[in-house]
Design an enzyme around this catalytic site. Structure first.
Site, PDB file in Angstrom:
ATOM      1  N   CYS A   1      -9.384   0.849 -31.311  1.00  0.00           N
ATOM      2  CA  CYS A   1     -10.731   1.043 -31.828  1.00  0.00           C
ATOM      3  C   CYS A   1     -11.548   1.166 -30.432  1.00  0.00           C
ATOM      4  O   CYS A   1     -12.477   0.266 -30.339  1.00  0.00           O
ATOM      5  CB  CYS A   1     -11.247   0.221 -32.992  1.00  0.00           C
ATOM      6  SG  CYS A   1     -10.217   0.497 -34.212  1.00  0.00           S
ATOM      7  N   GLU A   2     -11.289   2.006 -29.557  1.00  0.00           N
ATOM      8  CA  GLU A   2     -12.067   2.298 -28.367  1.00  0.00           C
ATOM      9  C   GLU A   2     -11.429   3.678 -28.064  1.00  0.00           C
ATOM     10  O   GLU A   2     -10.590   4.199 -28.457  1.00  0.00           O
ATOM     11  CB  GLU A   2     -11.535   1.399 -27.001  1.00  0.00           C
ATOM     12  CG  GLU A   2     -11.724  -0.180 -27.405  1.00  0.00           C
ATOM     13  CD  GLU A   2     -12.948  -0.712 -27.114  1.00  0.00           C
ATOM     14  OE1 GLU A   2     -13.764   0.077 -26.296  1.00  0.00           O
ATOM     15  OE2 GLU A   2     -13.083  -1.692 -27.305  1.00  0.00           O
TER      16      GLU A   2
ATOM     17  N   TYR B   1      -7.841   2.629 -14.372  1.00  0.00           N
ATOM     18  CA  TYR B   1      -8.029   3.330 -12.735  1.00  0.00           C
ATOM     19  C   TYR B   1      -7.940   4.784 -12.831  1.00  0.00           C
ATOM     20  O   TYR B   1      -7.848   5.370 -12.093  1.00  0.00           O
ATOM     21  CB  TYR B   1      -6.775   2.761 -12.357  1.00  0.00           C
ATOM     22  CG  TYR B   1      -6.436   1.550 -12.255  1.00  0.00           C
ATOM     23  CD1 TYR B   1      -7.384   0.653 -11.220  1.00  0.00           C
ATOM     24  CD2 TYR B   1      -5.242   0.747 -12.409  1.00  0.00           C
ATOM     25  CE1 TYR B   1      -7.240  -0.516 -10.960  1.00  0.00           C
ATOM     26  CE2 TYR B   1      -5.096  -0.631 -12.175  1.00  0.00           C
ATOM     27  CZ  TYR B   1      -6.019  -1.163 -11.291  1.00  0.00           C
ATOM     28  OH  TYR B   1      -5.568  -2.282 -11.146  1.00  0.00           O
TER      29      TYR B   1
ATOM     30  N   ARG C   1      -3.651   1.595 -17.459  1.00  0.00           N
ATOM     31  CA  ARG C   1      -3.969   2.226 -16.193  1.00  0.00           C
ATOM     32  C   ARG C   1      -4.714   3.369 -16.397  1.00  0.00           C
ATOM     33  O   ARG C   1      -5.534   3.762 -15.562  1.00  0.00           O
ATOM     34  CB  ARG C   1      -2.549   2.395 -15.547  1.00  0.00           C
ATOM     35  CG  ARG C   1      -2.099   1.121 -15.029  1.00  0.00           C
ATOM     36  CD  ARG C   1      -0.765   1.369 -13.988  1.00  0.00           C
ATOM     37  NE  ARG C   1      -1.147   2.739 -13.268  1.00  0.00           N
ATOM     38  CZ  ARG C   1      -1.331   2.409 -11.961  1.00  0.00           C
ATOM     39  NH1 ARG C   1      -1.958   1.371 -11.533  1.00  0.00           N
ATOM     40  NH2 ARG C   1      -1.622   3.576 -11.186  1.00  0.00           N
TER      41      ARG C   1
ATOM     42  N   TYR D   1       2.238  -2.568 -12.850  1.00  0.00           N
ATOM     43  CA  TYR D   1       1.040  -2.752 -13.344  1.00  0.00           C
ATOM     44  C   TYR D   1       0.646  -2.202 -14.958  1.00  0.00           C
ATOM     45  O   TYR D   1      -0.432  -1.584 -15.388  1.00  0.00           O
ATOM     46  CB  TYR D   1      -0.272  -2.367 -12.677  1.00  0.00           C
ATOM     47  CG  TYR D   1       0.088  -2.765 -11.180  1.00  0.00           C
ATOM     48  CD1 TYR D   1      -0.062  -4.277 -10.902  1.00  0.00           C
ATOM     49  CD2 TYR D   1       0.339  -2.063 -10.230  1.00  0.00           C
ATOM     50  CE1 TYR D   1       0.008  -4.631  -9.730  1.00  0.00           C
ATOM     51  CE2 TYR D   1       0.730  -2.606  -8.919  1.00  0.00           C
ATOM     52  CZ  TYR D   1       0.346  -4.051  -8.663  1.00  0.00           C
ATOM     53  OH  TYR D   1       0.735  -4.366  -7.400  1.00  0.00           O
TER      54      TYR D   1
ATOM     55  N   GLU E   1       5.097  -6.354   1.353  1.00  0.00           N
ATOM     56  CA  GLU E   1       5.293  -7.028  -0.049  1.00  0.00           C
ATOM     57  C   GLU E   1       4.861  -5.887  -0.909  1.00  0.00           C
ATOM     58  O   GLU E   1       3.764  -5.471  -1.617  1.00  0.00           O
ATOM     59  CB  GLU E   1       3.944  -7.926  -0.051  1.00  0.00           C
ATOM     60  CG  GLU E   1       3.829  -9.052   0.928  1.00  0.00           C
ATOM     61  CD  GLU E   1       2.382  -9.757   0.858  1.00  0.00           C
ATOM     62  OE1 GLU E   1       1.314  -9.041   0.546  1.00  0.00           O
ATOM     63  OE2 GLU E   1       2.514 -10.863   1.329  1.00  0.00           O
ATOM     64  N   PRO E   2       5.935  -5.048  -1.107  1.00  0.00           N
ATOM     65  CA  PRO E   2       5.626  -3.932  -2.042  1.00  0.00           C
ATOM     66  C   PRO E   2       5.813  -4.279  -3.611  1.00  0.00           C
ATOM     67  O   PRO E   2       6.743  -4.867  -4.059  1.00  0.00           O
ATOM     68  CB  PRO E   2       6.632  -2.673  -1.693  1.00  0.00           C
ATOM     69  CG  PRO E   2       7.680  -3.627  -1.140  1.00  0.00           C
ATOM     70  CD  PRO E   2       7.067  -4.834  -0.674  1.00  0.00           C
TER      71      PRO E   2
ATOM     72  N   GLY F   1       0.871  -1.128   0.150  1.00  0.00           N
ATOM     73  CA  GLY F   1       0.101  -0.064  -0.038  1.00  0.00           C
ATOM     74  C   GLY F   1       1.016   1.012  -0.116  1.00  0.00           C
ATOM     75  O   GLY F   1       0.359   2.443  -0.032  1.00  0.00           O
TER      76      GLY F   1
END
Ligand SMILES: *Cc1c(COP(=O)(O)O)cnc(C)c1O
Length: 412
Positions: A337-338, A311, A307, A365, A268-269, A227
């Protein structure tokens, strides 16, 4: 990435040279930056006995896994496939903690057979695992402390409606299952999501975790997940790791001595270690003026870098072909095509078709979430290590799109 003699470089390697050498688009990872983040975390917690498990789902290139192994890291894996990649990278199975969610007991047993540590995330799996293995295989338990440390519902995993972890309110049930099956709990775990914006809220979550840890007598470690937030743009809030390290170390050491054992604190980064080390480079195909907007259309899209659309995340965009000069306002979009918009109304030095743009914070990510949508090839990956560049993943080609397709030759 920095400006040196009027050109952008990554650890002294000119960014534009990389595009000439490897083509466009590419992901580039700077190991010096990964090392800096790793050392920061180590230093922040030097008062405690800690272990860093790199959360490899952020960026799974085996060379990145090997790099962190060289730094002394363990691994956080969320699938049997990530476990296999970790083993291939040379990790000792006992240095891997497997933290899946909603996977089958069969997959969990498969990972257990590889000698990897198991983190259990539901009472149903706890029961099945307990019936089958009892005291023989020590386990870790993932608790959901029900805190919302910041961020949004997509990235946060610790809130009340989250599918992750076993609710702290179910601890009596957990204890009953443990006792009945004579199980050994070696670790307690939580991972509340992506953004620790408020250290105090996070520390409250840790209090809850420590409180629940007193219920288990055989602990070796307490894993507080991740986090750790990094800044994506100037003025962004980020986790002050140094002051967080000071207060948490103190709190943890006190707990450890009350518990009567030298416990290990595990982190756990993912994002913290690799986000800022990554750059995504792409070329501008077209500049397109509409009535209200100037679009810069790139030779990439949401298939390679999702991303911003998935997000709503903000990634700084730099025209590396024009380090200086007047800026103009562009909306930077992809070729899919979006509606794949990377950034609205960005001030960027004047763009010509053919220029190379760099997206920052593209280590975590980003490649990991890429796809072949629109039948595009996934990009190449390049590592800059000790001022030299290396190809660490080839760009895909037609063969990669057709490899697993079964063509019905005599039928169609
Ligand atoms: C994704 C994940 C992490 C890493 O999260 P970051 O926000 O990238 O640091 C850590 N632990 C678990 C269990 C995860 O699923």
């Amino acid at each position: 990435m920095e400006l040196l003699n009027n050109q952008y470089v990554i650890d002294n390697v000119p960014v534009c040279d990389l595009i000439h050498k490897y083509g466009s688009p590419i992901y580039v990872y700077d190991t010096a930056r990964m090392e800096k983040q790793y050392k920061r975390l180590e230093n922040a917690f030097k008062g405690s006995r800690i272990k860093i498990n790199y959360a490899c789902k952020a960026l799974t290139n085996i060379n990145v896994l090997r790099f962190f192994k060289g730094m002394g890291s363990g691994l956080d894996a969320v699938s049997v496939q990530e476990v296999l990649l970790g083993l291939k990278a040379g990790y000792d199975p006992q240095d891997i903690l497997y933290t899946p969610n909603c996977v089958s007991i069969e997959e969990i047993n498969e990972v257990m057979d590889l000698g990897v540590r198991i983190n259990i995330d539901s009472i149903s799996i706890l029961e099945q695992f307990g019936h089958q293995h009892g005291f023989n295989i020590p386990i870790c338990i993932r608790i959901n402390p029900h805190i919302m440390a910041g961020g949004n519902q997509k990235t946060s995993t610790g809130h009340i409606d989250s599918k992750f972890g076993i609710s702290i309110y179910q601890l009596p049930h957990v204890e009953r299952v443990i006792e009945t099956n004579d199980m050994k709990v070696e670790g307690i775990h939580m991972h509340t999501g992506s953004d620790i914006l408020d250290v105090d809220v996070f520390l409250r979550g840790i209090e809850i975790l420590l409180e629940s840890s007193r219920h288990f007598k055989d602990l070796d470690y307490i894993d507080i997940g991740s986090g750790f937030k990094v800044a994506y743009r100037d003025g962004d809030n980020f986790t002050d790791i140094e002051s967080f390290g000071k207060s948490l170390s103190k709190r943890f050491n006190k707990f450890s001595s009350e518990y009567g054992k030298d416990l290990t604190l595990i982190f756990e980064p993912g994002k913290f270690l690799v986000s800022e080390a990554g750059y995504f480079l792409a070329r501008v195909n077209v500049i397109k003026h509409t009535t209200a907007t100037v679009f810069a259309g790139l030779d990439t899209g949401m298939n390679h870098f999702i991303r911003p659309m998935f997000y709503d995340s903000y990634h700084q965009i730099i025209n590396v072909s024009k380090p200086r000069g007047k800026t103009r306002i562009y909306t930077v979009v992809g070729y899919i095509c979006e509606t794949d918009t990377f950034g609205w109304n960005r001030k960027i030095t004047e763009i010509s078709e053919g220029d190379v743009l760099a997206f920052k914070n593209a280590g975590a990510y980003c490649f990991a979430m890429s796809s072949n949508y629109n039948s595009r090839y996934r990009p190449a990956e390049v590592m800059v290590h000790k001022q030299k560049d290396y190809l660490i993943r080839k760009r895909e080609e037609l063969e990669d799109l057709t490899r697993n397709q079964v063509i019905l030759d005599n039928i169609l």
